[in-house]
Design an enzyme around this catalytic site. Structure first.
Site, PDB file in Angstrom:
ATOM      1  N   ARG A 172       0.880  -0.933   0.565  1.00 55.07           N
ATOM      2  CA  ARG A 172      -0.151  -0.046  -0.173  1.00 55.07           C
ATOM      3  C   ARG A 172       0.824   1.046   0.297  1.00 55.07           C
ATOM      4  O   ARG A 172       0.393   1.953   0.461  1.00 55.07           O
ATOM      5  CB  ARG A 172      -0.655   0.125   1.016  1.00 55.07           C
ATOM      6  CG  ARG A 172      -2.119  -1.162   1.149  1.00 55.07           C
ATOM      7  CD  ARG A 172      -2.863  -0.977  -0.030  1.00 55.07           C
ATOM      8  NE  ARG A 172      -3.843  -2.029   0.219  1.00 55.07           N
ATOM      9  CZ  ARG A 172      -3.446  -3.044  -0.682  1.00 55.07           C
ATOM     10  NH1 ARG A 172      -2.219  -3.394  -1.359  1.00 55.07           N
ATOM     11  NH2 ARG A 172      -4.189  -4.560  -1.190  1.00 55.07           N
TER      12      ARG A 172
ATOM     13  N   SER B  99     -10.335   0.643   3.865  1.00 54.18           N
ATOM     14  CA  SER B  99      -9.141   0.136   5.112  1.00 54.18           C
ATOM     15  C   SER B  99      -8.708   0.906   5.410  1.00 54.18           C
ATOM     16  O   SER B  99      -8.278   2.356   4.757  1.00 54.18           O
ATOM     17  CB  SER B  99      -8.324  -0.848   4.860  1.00 54.18           C
ATOM     18  OG  SER B  99      -9.239  -2.272   4.356  1.00 54.18           O
TER      19      SER B  99
ATOM     20  N   GLU C 120      -4.064   4.117   6.208  1.00 53.53           N
ATOM     21  CA  GLU C 120      -3.927   3.815   5.102  1.00 53.53           C
ATOM     22  C   GLU C 120      -4.541   5.206   4.575  1.00 53.53           C
ATOM     23  O   GLU C 120      -4.466   5.963   3.204  1.00 53.53           O
ATOM     24  CB  GLU C 120      -4.262   2.400   4.233  1.00 53.53           C
ATOM     25  CG  GLU C 120      -4.383   2.535   3.047  1.00 53.53           C
ATOM     26  CD  GLU C 120      -5.235   0.715   2.927  1.00 53.53           C
ATOM     27  OE1 GLU C 120      -4.770  -0.288   3.471  1.00 53.53           O
ATOM     28  OE2 GLU C 120      -6.326   0.891   1.418  1.00 53.53           O
TER      29      GLU C 120
HETATM   30  C1  LIG Z   1     -15.078   0.613  -0.313  1.00 51.69           C
HETATM   31  C2  LIG Z   1     -14.172   0.612  -0.673  1.00 51.69           C
HETATM   32  C3  LIG Z   1     -12.885  -0.278  -0.937  1.00 51.69           C
HETATM   33  C4  LIG Z   1     -11.702  -0.543  -0.970  1.00 51.69           C
HETATM   34  N1  LIG Z   1     -10.394  -0.817  -1.403  1.00 51.69           N
HETATM   35  C5  LIG Z   1      -9.454  -1.511  -1.803  1.00 51.69           C
HETATM   36  C6  LIG Z   1      -8.634  -2.505  -1.352  1.00 51.69           C
HETATM   37  O1  LIG Z   1      -8.916  -3.824  -1.724  1.00 51.69           O
HETATM   38  N2  LIG Z   1      -7.745  -2.008  -1.999  1.00 51.69           N
HETATM   39  C7  LIG Z   1      -6.550  -1.306  -1.734  1.00 51.69           C
HETATM   40  O2  LIG Z   1      -5.996  -1.312  -2.154  1.00 51.69           O
HETATM   41  N3  LIG Z   1      -7.757  -0.539  -1.923  1.00 51.69           N
HETATM   42  C8  LIG Z   1      -9.095  -0.152  -1.827  1.00 51.69           C
HETATM   43  N4  LIG Z   1      -9.616   1.061  -1.484  1.00 51.69           N
HETATM   44  C9  LIG Z   1      -9.082   1.950  -1.656  1.00 51.69           C
HETATM   45  C10 LIG Z   1      -8.727   2.793  -2.501  1.00 51.69           C
HETATM   46  O3  LIG Z   1      -9.276   2.265  -3.702  1.00 51.69           O
HETATM   47  C11 LIG Z   1      -7.656   2.909  -3.577  1.00 51.69           C
HETATM   48  O4  LIG Z   1      -6.349   3.452  -2.788  1.00 51.69           O
HETATM   49  C12 LIG Z   1      -7.824   3.763  -4.695  1.00 51.69           C
HETATM   50  O5  LIG Z   1      -6.443   3.757  -5.147  1.00 51.69           O
HETATM   51  C13 LIG Z   1      -7.981   5.548  -4.267  1.00 51.69           C
HETATM   52  O6  LIG Z   1      -7.510   6.253  -5.733  1.00 51.69           O
HETATM   53  P1  LIG Z   1      -8.523   6.777  -6.189  1.00 51.69           P
HETATM   54  O7  LIG Z   1      -7.741   8.526  -7.541  1.00 51.69           O
HETATM   55  O8  LIG Z   1      -9.258   7.078  -5.075  1.00 51.69           O
HETATM   56  O9  LIG Z   1      -7.228   8.612  -5.121  1.00 51.69           O
HETATM   57  P2  LIG Z   1      -7.039   8.803  -4.164  1.00 51.69           P
HETATM   58  O10 LIG Z   1      -7.874   9.122  -2.457  1.00 51.69           O
HETATM   59  O11 LIG Z   1      -8.316  10.273  -4.868  1.00 51.69           O
HETATM   60  O12 LIG Z   1      -6.265   9.956  -3.705  1.00 51.69           O
HETATM   61  C14 LIG Z   1      -4.929   8.465  -3.050  1.00 51.69           C
HETATM   62  C15 LIG Z   1      -3.702   9.188  -3.125  1.00 51.69           C
HETATM   63  O13 LIG Z   1      -3.366   9.064  -4.228  1.00 51.69           O
HETATM   64  C16 LIG Z   1      -2.528  10.119  -4.744  1.00 51.69           C
HETATM   65  N5  LIG Z   1      -2.619  10.007  -6.235  1.00 51.69           N
HETATM   66  C17 LIG Z   1      -3.964  10.052  -6.824  1.00 51.69           C
HETATM   67  N6  LIG Z   1      -3.446  10.057  -8.132  1.00 51.69           N
HETATM   68  C18 LIG Z   1      -2.501  10.632  -8.069  1.00 51.69           C
HETATM   69  C19 LIG Z   1      -1.512  10.545  -9.424  1.00 51.69           C
HETATM   70  N7  LIG Z   1      -1.741  10.201 -10.578  1.00 51.69           N
HETATM   71  N8  LIG Z   1      -0.658  11.380  -9.458  1.00 51.69           N
HETATM   72  C20 LIG Z   1       0.656  10.762  -8.405  1.00 51.69           C
HETATM   73  N9  LIG Z   1      -0.279  10.398  -7.100  1.00 51.69           N
HETATM   74  C21 LIG Z   1      -1.436  10.175  -6.732  1.00 51.69           C
HETATM   75  C22 LIG Z   1      -2.973  10.909  -4.001  1.00 51.69           C
HETATM   76  O14 LIG Z   1      -2.230  11.949  -3.490  1.00 51.69           O
HETATM   77  C23 LIG Z   1      -3.468  10.284  -2.905  1.00 51.69           C
HETATM   78  O15 LIG Z   1      -2.308  10.850  -1.841  1.00 51.69           O
HETATM   79  C24 LIG Z   1     -11.233   1.161  -1.367  1.00 51.69           C
HETATM   80  C25 LIG Z   1     -11.540   1.648  -1.437  1.00 51.69           C
HETATM   81  C26 LIG Z   1     -13.342   1.998  -0.803  1.00 51.69           C
HETATM   82  C27 LIG Z   1     -13.839   3.662  -0.891  1.00 51.69           C
END
Ligand SMILES: Cc1cc2nc3c(=O)[nH]c(=O)nc-3n(C[C@H](O)[C@H](O)[C@H](O)COP(=O)(O)OP(=O)(O)OC[C@H]3O[C@@H](n4cnc5c(N)ncnc54)[C@H](O)[C@@H]3O)c2cc1C
Length: 258
Positions: A142, A184, A254
């Site tokens: 992660r 999480s 996380e």
């Molecule tokens: C119901 C649910 C279930 C989930 N299950 C999982 C799971 O099983 N496994 C898991 O790993 N995650 C899980 N997640 C978390 C989430 O899906 C992941 O972390 C996902 O990758 C977040 O993507 P996002 O675009 O929404 O990023 P954001 O939440 O907007 O940002 C997350 C981080 O990524 C950085 N970021 C975003 N875009 C970029 C970019 N282009 N360049 C550099 N940094 C960037 C941001 O600065 C921030 O630090 C879950 C979330 C939910 C709501």
């Protein structure tokens, strides 16, 4: 680039926050270095006073196949990546289904499910105009140490989308809470589970206001309707404190608190 007001109480997966101006980055823009980049806000908890924010516009939401590689823009939502892989019979992206967010968020978090992680299938990342091979990017459970904003990534394109794997992974998810959350809340500490520790200190199902440690999956902080940032922060700090006192383990969020 242009400013857009995003209401985080609607946009973020945990439904916490307020209308906030976000700078939208377009192709060719020079990236400001005083703003925090967000993706789909599926892993964020936005405070009433977040730092200045920016986001990649739809210019960065594309998929193209070139020289045996699949190149995907960082603003591409995971659901659309899986649909593309299915339609074109490409292997490796099945685990992205039900993993809400954008490719950029997945890269920054090295998001994954069980043994499937985005870095396993990755070839290289475009970071602010320069292609960087994954071997030189520090990454682990992660986390990935990106040196800046990821604008795109390349993957080797291998035939063989697996519907069976997709179905298995979707079934794995069926025990997750349906209330709004950011996935999480804590990373699992080495050789243990954050959810188990939360349960052991008696917080499973514990509630503050409309925010709750889920009674279905203890490591999910869920919003039962009007949950606020303060409620969420209180529950996170309480869990950290109790777990430290009982087990001498410092668990790490996380979820990103802005
Ligand atoms: C119901 C649910 C279930 C989930 N299950 C999982 C799971 O099983 N496994 C898991 O790993 N995650 C899980 N997640 C978390 C989430 O899906 C992941 O972390 C996902 O990758 C977040 O993507 P996002 O675009 O929404 O990023 P954001 O939440 O907007 O940002 C997350 C981080 O990524 C950085 N970021 C975003 N875009 C970029 C970019 N282009 N360049 C550099 N940094 C960037 C941001 O600065 C921030 O630090 C879950 C979330 C939910 C709501």
């Amino acid at each position: 680039m242009f400013l857009k007001t995003i209401d985080f109480s609607k946009y973020s997966s945990i439904k916490v926050g307020q209308p906030t101006e976000v700078l939208m980055i377009e192709k060719g823009d020079i990236l400001p270095n005083d703003r925090y980049l967000i993706g789909g806000a599926n892993n964020l908890l936005v405070s009433p006073t977040p730092p200045p924010l920016m986001m990649l516009s739809k210019d960065f939401a594309y998929i193209k196949e070139q020289d045996g590689f699949l190149e995907i823009g960082a603003a591409m939502p995971t659901g659309r990546i899986v649909s593309y892989a299915k339609k074109h019979d490409i292997a490796g992206f099945e685990f992205c289904s039900k993993l809400p967010g954008t490719l950029g968020g997945m890269l920054a978090m090295n998001a994954g499910v069980k043994e499937y992680e985005i870095f396993n299938i990755l070839h290289s990342i475009e970071i602010e105009g320069k292609w960087i091979n994954k071997e030189v990017i520090a990454h682990g459970y992660r986390f990935a140490k990106l040196s800046g904003v990821a604008t795109a990534a390349r993957f080797e394109s291998t035939k063989g989308f697996s519907q069976d794997l997709l179905d298995t992974l979707i079934n794995l998810r069926s025990n997750q809470p349906h209330d709004p959350s950011a996935g999480s809340a804590f990373k699992n500490p080495k050789d243990d589970y954050a959810g188990r520790l939360i349960e052991e200190v008696g917080l499973k199902g514990f509630r503050k206001g409309d925010m709750q440690w889920s009674d279905i999956h203890s490591n999910f902080l869920v919003n039962l309707g009007g949950g606020t940032f303060e409620d969420a922060k209180h529950l996170l700090d309480l869990a950290k404190d109790k777990i430290f006192k009982k087990f001498h383990i410092s668990i790490q969020e996380e979820i990103k608190i802005l």
